[in-house]
Design an enzyme around this catalytic site. Structure first.
Site, PDB file in Angstrom:
ATOM      1  N   ASN A   1      -6.127   2.551 -12.636  1.00 44.12           N
ATOM      2  CA  ASN A   1      -5.190   1.563 -12.087  1.00 44.12           C
ATOM      3  C   ASN A   1      -3.772   2.032 -12.379  1.00 44.12           C
ATOM      4  O   ASN A   1      -3.532   2.728 -13.365  1.00 44.12           O
ATOM      5  CB  ASN A   1      -5.426   0.209 -12.763  1.00 44.12           C
ATOM      6  CG  ASN A   1      -4.441  -0.848 -12.287  1.00 44.12           C
ATOM      7  OD1 ASN A   1      -4.213  -1.002 -11.086  1.00 44.12           O
ATOM      8  ND2 ASN A   1      -3.838  -1.575 -13.222  1.00 44.12           N
TER       9      ASN A   1
ATOM     10  N   HIS B   1       0.093   0.618 -13.191  1.00 46.83           N
ATOM     11  CA  HIS B   1       0.816  -0.587 -13.601  1.00 46.83           C
ATOM     12  C   HIS B   1       2.308  -0.240 -13.700  1.00 46.83           C
ATOM     13  O   HIS B   1       2.659   0.817 -14.230  1.00 46.83           O
ATOM     14  CB  HIS B   1       0.287  -1.080 -14.953  1.00 46.83           C
ATOM     15  CG  HIS B   1       0.941  -2.344 -15.396  1.00 46.83           C
ATOM     16  ND1 HIS B   1       0.577  -3.580 -14.894  1.00 46.83           N
ATOM     17  CD2 HIS B   1       1.948  -2.571 -16.269  1.00 46.83           C
ATOM     18  CE1 HIS B   1       1.339  -4.506 -15.437  1.00 46.83           C
ATOM     19  NE2 HIS B   1       2.185  -3.927 -16.278  1.00 46.83           N
TER      20      HIS B   1
ATOM     21  N   GLY C   1       0.783  -1.233   0.000  1.00 55.85           N
ATOM     22  CA  GLY C   1       0.000   0.000   0.000  1.00 55.85           C
ATOM     23  C   GLY C   1       0.811   1.277   0.000  1.00 55.85           C
ATOM     24  O   GLY C   1       0.332   2.308   0.474  1.00 55.85           O
TER      25      GLY C   1
ATOM     26  N   LEU D   1      -4.939  -7.022  -6.887  1.00 53.95           N
ATOM     27  CA  LEU D   1      -4.602  -8.081  -7.844  1.00 53.95           C
ATOM     28  C   LEU D   1      -5.799  -8.833  -8.432  1.00 53.95           C
ATOM     29  O   LEU D   1      -5.623  -9.738  -9.238  1.00 53.95           O
ATOM     30  CB  LEU D   1      -3.633  -9.080  -7.190  1.00 53.95           C
ATOM     31  CG  LEU D   1      -2.262  -8.470  -6.839  1.00 53.95           C
ATOM     32  CD1 LEU D   1      -1.372  -9.478  -6.136  1.00 53.95           C
ATOM     33  CD2 LEU D   1      -1.561  -7.940  -8.093  1.00 53.95           C
ATOM     34  N   LYS D   2      -6.998  -8.481  -8.048  1.00 56.54           N
ATOM     35  CA  LYS D   2      -8.179  -9.175  -8.593  1.00 56.54           C
ATOM     36  C   LYS D   2      -8.788  -8.371  -9.734  1.00 56.54           C
ATOM     37  O   LYS D   2      -8.757  -7.131  -9.703  1.00 56.54           O
ATOM     38  CB  LYS D   2      -9.243  -9.334  -7.493  1.00 56.54           C
ATOM     39  CG  LYS D   2      -8.810 -10.228  -6.354  1.00 56.54           C
ATOM     40  CD  LYS D   2      -9.009 -11.657  -6.743  1.00 56.54           C
ATOM     41  CE  LYS D   2      -8.626 -12.587  -5.627  1.00 56.54           C
ATOM     42  NZ  LYS D   2      -8.711 -13.989  -6.011  1.00 56.54           N
ATOM     43  N   LEU D   3      -9.361  -9.110 -10.690  1.00 59.14           N
ATOM     44  CA  LEU D   3     -10.092  -8.446 -11.769  1.00 59.14           C
ATOM     45  C   LEU D   3     -11.397  -7.894 -11.180  1.00 59.14           C
ATOM     46  O   LEU D   3     -12.054  -8.576 -10.389  1.00 59.14           O
ATOM     47  CB  LEU D   3     -10.402  -9.488 -12.849  1.00 59.14           C
ATOM     48  CG  LEU D   3     -10.634  -9.009 -14.278  1.00 59.14           C
ATOM     49  CD1 LEU D   3      -9.463  -8.188 -14.791  1.00 59.14           C
ATOM     50  CD2 LEU D   3     -10.882 -10.207 -15.187  1.00 59.14           C
TER      51      LEU D   3
ATOM     52  N   GLU E   1       6.049   6.025  -9.371  1.00 61.37           N
ATOM     53  CA  GLU E   1       4.612   5.720  -9.231  1.00 61.37           C
ATOM     54  C   GLU E   1       3.955   6.641  -8.213  1.00 61.37           C
ATOM     55  O   GLU E   1       2.863   7.158  -8.436  1.00 61.37           O
ATOM     56  CB  GLU E   1       4.413   4.268  -8.775  1.00 61.37           C
ATOM     57  CG  GLU E   1       4.660   3.240  -9.845  1.00 61.37           C
ATOM     58  CD  GLU E   1       4.307   1.830  -9.360  1.00 61.37           C
ATOM     59  OE1 GLU E   1       3.318   1.662  -8.638  1.00 61.37           O
ATOM     60  OE2 GLU E   1       5.043   0.892  -9.703  1.00 61.37           O
TER      61      GLU E   1
ATOM     62  N   ASP F   1      -5.219  -4.441 -17.714  1.00 62.16           N
ATOM     63  CA  ASP F   1      -4.259  -3.474 -18.261  1.00 62.16           C
ATOM     64  C   ASP F   1      -4.536  -2.991 -19.685  1.00 62.16           C
ATOM     65  O   ASP F   1      -3.615  -2.560 -20.378  1.00 62.16           O
ATOM     66  CB  ASP F   1      -2.817  -4.059 -18.214  1.00 62.16           C
ATOM     67  CG  ASP F   1      -2.421  -4.520 -16.825  1.00 62.16           C
ATOM     68  OD1 ASP F   1      -2.849  -3.881 -15.851  1.00 62.16           O
ATOM     69  OD2 ASP F   1      -1.682  -5.521 -16.725  1.00 62.16           O
TER      70      ASP F   1
END
Ligand code: GRF
Length: 300
Positions: free
Chosen positions: A194, A196, A99, A177-179, A266, A237
């Site tokens: 999101n 990446h 996080g 990490l989940k769709l 990031e 993505d």
């Protein structure tokens, strides 16, 4: 019945009663930190058929109409002198890990340099660093999706209802990490982003996460990598790219070296993008590409 299942029962039945939670509860394992929840938000009913029960038709409509980043919501507040300012945007952050991006966003919201407020943290890993940080900061934590053999955790429709109750404007995925379920994506058009850790569309898609991304970048011989923030669609993505930041890949980099260099960027990039979202500075080009307007010169 243990603490977790009591919480789950209360949540599922639509009411979260603080009086039923033992004083000795282990907050590490609870997905709502009771005291902080009360401090911040009081009671929040979640079940879809309960949560709008006492609202007028007009207010129901206001609650369920999607807000998009291109709409000027007109959410203004007046101070004592009658000077109008835009209300802070309410943010939900989704995490599965440490996080650090969430923390960077939260800190800048608290400091006031981002005109937003993290109102809820969603995670699929109740004990992850992001969830721990949220509890310590008094931010309510929701477990999603509901894991097999576990009573707590929300269904997709209850998650959407919960986010509506928190009046969330934007959803920020930061290492989740989940769709996402289609239901959620459709409920928040142009409002979910999101981050990446590569320059998409390279090194993205199913299976490209964590160190796997950085190992693949180094193995390819690419001289540059970076971070991408994109709107979220129904696949991994592939949503429209909103912002990118580049870092060099050095000859002797390990995946960890590269990951650390990318992560630093990031944090800065996600804070900048969150600021732009909260100030309604995203515009959509005719061909569907989102652009960030400069704060100094909004015509750019
Ligand atoms: C980041 O590298 C992000 O790009 C990826 O997951 C990682 C999350 O890191 N999606 P953290 O949990 O914010 O530290």
């Amino acid at each position: 019945m243990n603490v977790i299942s009591i919480e789950a029962q209360n949540l599922i039945s639509g009411f979260y009663s603080v009086t039923k939670i033992p004083a000795t509860q282990n907050t590490k394992n609870s997905f709502f930190t009771t005291s902080s929840f009360v401090q911040c938000h009081g009671w929040v009913p979640f079940k879809t058929h309960n949560c709008f029960a006492s609202l007028s038709l007009k207010s129901i409509k206001q609650k369920i109409e999607p807000k998009t980043s291109v709409e000027k919501s007109g959410d203004t507040v007046s101070d004592k002198e009658g000077i109008k300012t835009t209300k802070k945007k309410k943010l939900a952050v989704f995490v599965s890990g440490g996080g650090s991006n969430f923390k960077a966003i939260h800190e800048t919201c608290v400091a006031g340099s981002v005109h937003g407020e993290v109102v809820v943290l969603v995670t699929n890993k109740r004990g992850c660093g992001g969830a721990e940080y949220a509890r310590n900061m008094g931010i309510p934590v929701i477990l999603f999706p509901r894991a097999k053999d576990e009573l707590d955790g929300l269904s997709s429709s209850d998650l959407v209802a919960a986010l509506r109750r928190f009046e969330v404007h934007y959803i920020l995925l930061a290492g989740y990490l989940k769709l996402l379920p289609v239901e959620l994506i459709r409920a928040y058009p142009k409002s979910i982003v999101n981050i990446h850790p590569s320059l998409l569309p390279a090194f993205g898609g199913k299976g490209y996460y964590g160190m796997k991304v950085h190992k693949a970048v180094i193995a390819s011989g690419a001289r540059y990598s970076g971070a991408t923030i994109h709107f979220v669609d129904e696949k991994y993505d592939t949503g429209k790219i909103l912002a990118q930041r580049i870092v060099p890949v050095l000859p002797n980099d390990s995946a960890e070296d590269l990951a650390a260099r990318v992560l630093q960027e990031e944090h800065k990039l996600y804070v900048e993008v969150t600021a732009a979202l909260c100030e309604e500075r995203i515009v959509w080009r005719e061909d569907g590409v989102p652009l960030i307007q400069s704060k100094q010169n909004p015509t750019v």
